[in-house]
Design a protein around this motif. Structure first.
Motif, PDB file in Angstrom:
ATOM      1  N   HIS A  95     -30.480  38.583 -47.327  1.00 13.82           N
ATOM      2  CA  HIS A  95     -32.285  38.215 -47.356  1.00 13.82           C
ATOM      3  C   HIS A  95     -32.389  37.625 -45.638  1.00 13.82           C
ATOM      4  N   ALA A  96     -31.373  36.647 -45.645  1.00 10.27           N
ATOM      5  CA  ALA A  96     -31.778  36.146 -44.245  1.00 10.27           C
ATOM      6  C   ALA A  96     -31.762  36.951 -43.240  1.00 10.27           C
ATOM      7  N   ALA A  97     -30.852  37.935 -43.159  1.00 12.87           N
ATOM      8  CA  ALA A  97     -30.749  38.861 -42.095  1.00 12.87           C
ATOM      9  C   ALA A  97     -31.891  39.662 -41.928  1.00 12.87           C
ATOM     10  N   SER A  98     -32.643  40.049 -43.004  1.00 10.73           N
ATOM     11  CA  SER A  98     -33.659  40.928 -43.446  1.00 10.73           C
ATOM     12  C   SER A  98     -34.717  40.128 -42.564  1.00 10.73           C
ATOM     13  N   VAL A  99     -34.728  38.698 -42.760  1.00 11.58           N
ATOM     14  CA  VAL A  99     -36.015  37.840 -42.332  1.00 11.58           C
ATOM     15  C   VAL A  99     -36.006  37.916 -40.654  1.00 11.58           C
TER      16      VAL A  99
ATOM     17  N   LEU B  15     -29.982  31.225 -38.258  1.00 10.94           N
ATOM     18  CA  LEU B  15     -31.131  31.608 -37.677  1.00 10.94           C
ATOM     19  C   LEU B  15     -32.366  31.241 -38.803  1.00 10.94           C
ATOM     20  N   TRP B  16     -32.033  31.624 -39.865  1.00 10.01           N
ATOM     21  CA  TRP B  16     -32.883  31.486 -40.754  1.00 10.01           C
ATOM     22  C   TRP B  16     -33.221  29.703 -41.000  1.00 10.01           C
ATOM     23  N   ALA B  17     -32.300  29.103 -41.046  1.00 10.65           N
ATOM     24  CA  ALA B  17     -32.175  27.820 -41.330  1.00 10.65           C
ATOM     25  C   ALA B  17     -33.216  27.005 -40.428  1.00 10.65           C
ATOM     26  N   THR B  18     -32.960  27.480 -39.027  1.00  9.94           N
ATOM     27  CA  THR B  18     -33.464  26.720 -37.838  1.00  9.94           C
ATOM     28  C   THR B  18     -34.820  27.765 -37.671  1.00  9.94           C
TER      29      THR B  18
END
Length: 215
Positions: free
Chosen positions: A92-96, A24-27
């Motif tokens: 960190h990605a999950a937090s974002v 999700l973070w990458a997209t």
């Protein structure tokens, strides 16, 4: 299901959430925010998390050099080091991508922290909400503290407890929730306005007609 089995399931579920968060973070997408108000909380930890990830990368390179003559050990350590880097970045990605979510239409507030906390609180159960900066937290029964960088900025006091399941699946009844939001003032005001709208909507709903009376 035994405690050990529940812990294994919780760990696997957490790892899958981290992998999904990386995608999700990458997209540049977020989870569970469609048509709702999202409030981030990861801004204050970004530099620290990436600094930690950089240290892990340096350690990986150093260990590869030191263990180049021990291929079996080198392979094991490489896998562990790469996993550590992915874990840190995934946190960190999950937090974002998993921010707090205020659903006015659904009458709920979703308080989250990375991939391991996801607490749904009905707005009708919130007795008090305030902007409150806290740097220290004492573990107390009935209280959930979700600090980022050792601080929380929003405090919720509930009229009645909500059920929270810990990472290992243990059930807790929570009456006070403290968590961090990057824009705490805006979130607090939005929650207060949503509660007022919910109360107003409930008061204006027409009562059903009494049996036997013409409509």
């Amino acid at each position: 299901m035994t405690t050990a089995t529940r812990a294994v399931h919780a760990l696997l579920r957490h790892e899958l959430r981290l992998l999904a968060s990386l995608l999700l973070w990458a997209t540049r997408r977020t989870h569970g925010t469609e048509g709702k108000q999202a409030f981030g909380y990861a801004r204050g930890q970004g530099a620290v998390m990436f600094g930690f990830a950089f240290v892990c990368v340096v350690e990986t390179v150093a260990m590869s050099v030191l263990l180049r003559d021990l291929p079996a050990v080198h392979t094991v350590m490489l896998v562990l080091d790469v996993y550590t880097v992915l874990f840190v970045v995934g946190m960190h990605a999950a937090s974002v991508v998993r921010p707090h979510v205020l659903d006015v239409g659904g009458g709920s507030l979703r308080v989250r922290q990375a991939g391991h906390v996801d607490l749904l609180i009905p707005l009708e159960k919130i007795a008090n909400v305030r902007r409150e900066l806290r740097m220290t937290h004492t573990k107390t029964d009935g209280q959930l503290d979700l600090a980022i960088g050792s601080q929380t900025t929003v405090t919720l006091e509930l009229a009645e407890p909500v059920t929270h399941f810990t990472f290992t699946g243990r059930q807790r009844d929570i009456s006070v929730v403290r968590f961090h939001a990057d824009d705490a003032d805006t979130l607090v005001q939005a929650i207060k306005q949503s509660i007022e709208q919910t109360v107003t909507r409930e008061r204006t709903v027409p009562s059903p007609p009494l049996p036997g009376l013409p409509v």
